[in-house]
Design a protein around this motif. Structure first.
Motif, PDB file in Angstrom:
ATOM      1  N   GLN A   1       0.819  -1.207   0.000  1.00 37.14           N
ATOM      2  CA  GLN A   1       0.000   0.000   0.000  1.00 37.14           C
ATOM      3  C   GLN A   1       0.856   1.262   0.000  1.00 37.14           C
ATOM      4  OE1 GLN A   1      -3.583  -0.036  -0.255  1.00 37.14           O
ATOM      5  NE2 GLN A   1      -2.851  -2.058  -0.929  1.00 37.14           N
ATOM      6  N   ASP A   2       2.139   1.120  -0.243  1.00 39.73           N
ATOM      7  CA  ASP A   2       3.020   2.276  -0.326  1.00 39.73           C
ATOM      8  C   ASP A   2       2.592   3.158  -1.507  1.00 39.73           C
ATOM      9  OD1 ASP A   2       4.337  -0.118   0.826  1.00 39.73           O
ATOM     10  OD2 ASP A   2       5.903   1.326   1.325  1.00 39.73           O
ATOM     11  N   ALA A   3       2.592   4.466  -1.296  1.00 39.86           N
ATOM     12  CA  ALA A   3       2.061   5.389  -2.302  1.00 39.86           C
ATOM     13  C   ALA A   3       2.793   5.272  -3.640  1.00 39.86           C
ATOM     14  CB  ALA A   3       2.144   6.824  -1.775  1.00 39.86           C
ATOM     15  N   ASN A   4       4.120   5.161  -3.600  1.00 39.96           N
ATOM     16  CA  ASN A   4       4.859   5.082  -4.863  1.00 39.96           C
ATOM     17  C   ASN A   4       4.554   3.796  -5.618  1.00 39.96           C
ATOM     18  OD1 ASN A   4       6.239   3.555  -2.905  1.00 39.96           O
ATOM     19  ND2 ASN A   4       8.202   3.783  -3.979  1.00 39.96           N
ATOM     20  N   TYR A   5       4.307   2.717  -4.871  1.00 37.12           N
ATOM     21  CA  TYR A   5       3.971   1.466  -5.547  1.00 37.12           C
ATOM     22  C   TYR A   5       2.574   1.544  -6.151  1.00 37.12           C
ATOM     23  CZ  TYR A   5       3.337  -3.459  -6.541  1.00 37.12           C
ATOM     24  OH  TYR A   5       3.114  -4.651  -7.195  1.00 37.12           O
ATOM     25  N   LEU A   6       1.618   2.069  -5.422  1.00 35.74           N
ATOM     26  CA  LEU A   6       0.253   2.182  -5.935  1.00 35.74           C
ATOM     27  C   LEU A   6       0.209   3.073  -7.175  1.00 35.74           C
ATOM     28  CD1 LEU A   6      -1.784   2.502  -2.614  1.00 35.74           C
ATOM     29  CD2 LEU A   6      -1.552   0.489  -4.093  1.00 35.74           C
TER      30      LEU A   6
END
Length: 261
Positions: free
Chosen positions: A84-89
């Motif tokens: 759920q990390d922002a950069n991954y999403l």
């Protein structure tokens, strides 16, 4: 030498089966308990020194590969399955179209590669067994670029000793916060022909649960060494500049750094 390799693999994977009756919900859950049964087995299994283990695992020995008929189930995910990390999403939302793998550190040529560029590099497909510290194993077909090809393109400097993988998933730090997952291997494993950056699983694109867009397969080590959701690769001569200095997230929490099988 091969006989010794098999014996060690059977000990590491077979010994943990005795703990399989524990209520384990993930590949690392019970093993992360420092006083737990699985943790104790790991400490015994990893009591061999790094040098002795390297003697047991010759640089050119291969992990067993299997025929397609041995693939009897979907590859069971280990570790994080939906970051759920922002950069991954943000990458997921664009189907990884703007993803770049950064290769930095002790190299003559820094690299920044898209998934298309990685897929256009030489590839290798292998059917191997994933052995988890929890005691389970799973046979699957993996397709990807040999890590050695990237290291050759980057022209690794002579003083480099380790490859450190930075990842796009985070884990708890034990103090209520989150830290990015990371892992590392030595150059002997990094240059091994079966060490690949996998983007394919069982003939399809790597699923998110198994580490999309890119994960490392280090076939002669236990599953926790095979970092998922990789964003960067750094060549370094020491590990104390990463995390708590032990070479990986789980190593910072008491695991042994070298998990050869």
């Amino acid at each position: 030498m091969r006989k010794l390799d098999i014996s060690r693999r059977r000990f590491l994977t077979g010994a943990t089966v005795s703990a399989a009756a524990l209520p384990l919900s993930g590949c690392f859950d019970a093993a992360g308990q420092r006083d737990g049964t699985v943790r104790n087995v790991l400490e015994i299994a990893n009591s061999l020194t790094y040098r002795v283990q390297r003697l047991l695992l010759s640089s050119d020995s291969l992990a067993q590969e299997f025929p397609e008929s041995e693939i009897r189930q979907a590859q069971r995910p280990n570790g994080t399955t939906n970051p759920q990390d922002a950069n991954y999403l943000a990458h997921v939302a664009k189907d990884f179209s703007d993803y770049r793998l950064e290769v930095t550190g002790l190299v003559e040529q820094r690299l920044s590669l898209s998934m298309d560029e990685i897929r256009n590099m030489p590839s290798r497909t292998q059917i191997t067994r994933h052995d988890c510290v929890e005691g389970w194993s799973c046979i699957a077909q993996w397709t990807g670029t040999p890590l050695s090809a990237l290291l050759e393109a980057a022209r690794v400097k002579s003083q480099a000793r380790f490859v450190v993988f930075s990842c796009m998933d985070s884990y708890g730090n034990g103090r209520g916060g989150l830290v990015p997952y990371y892992e590392s291997i030595d150059l002997a494993d990094a240059r091994h022909p079966q060490t690949i950056l996998a983007y394919g699983l069982n003939g399809r694109s790597l699923p998110i649960a198994n580490g999309a867009p890119l994960r490392v397969r280090v076939e002669r080590q236990l599953g926790y060494k095979m970092a998922k959701y990789i964003s960067g690769i750094e060549l370094t001569d020491r590990l104390d500049g990463h995390g708590l200095g032990n070479g990986g997230y789980w190593e910072d929490n008491g695991y042994d750094w070298f998990a050869g099988i």
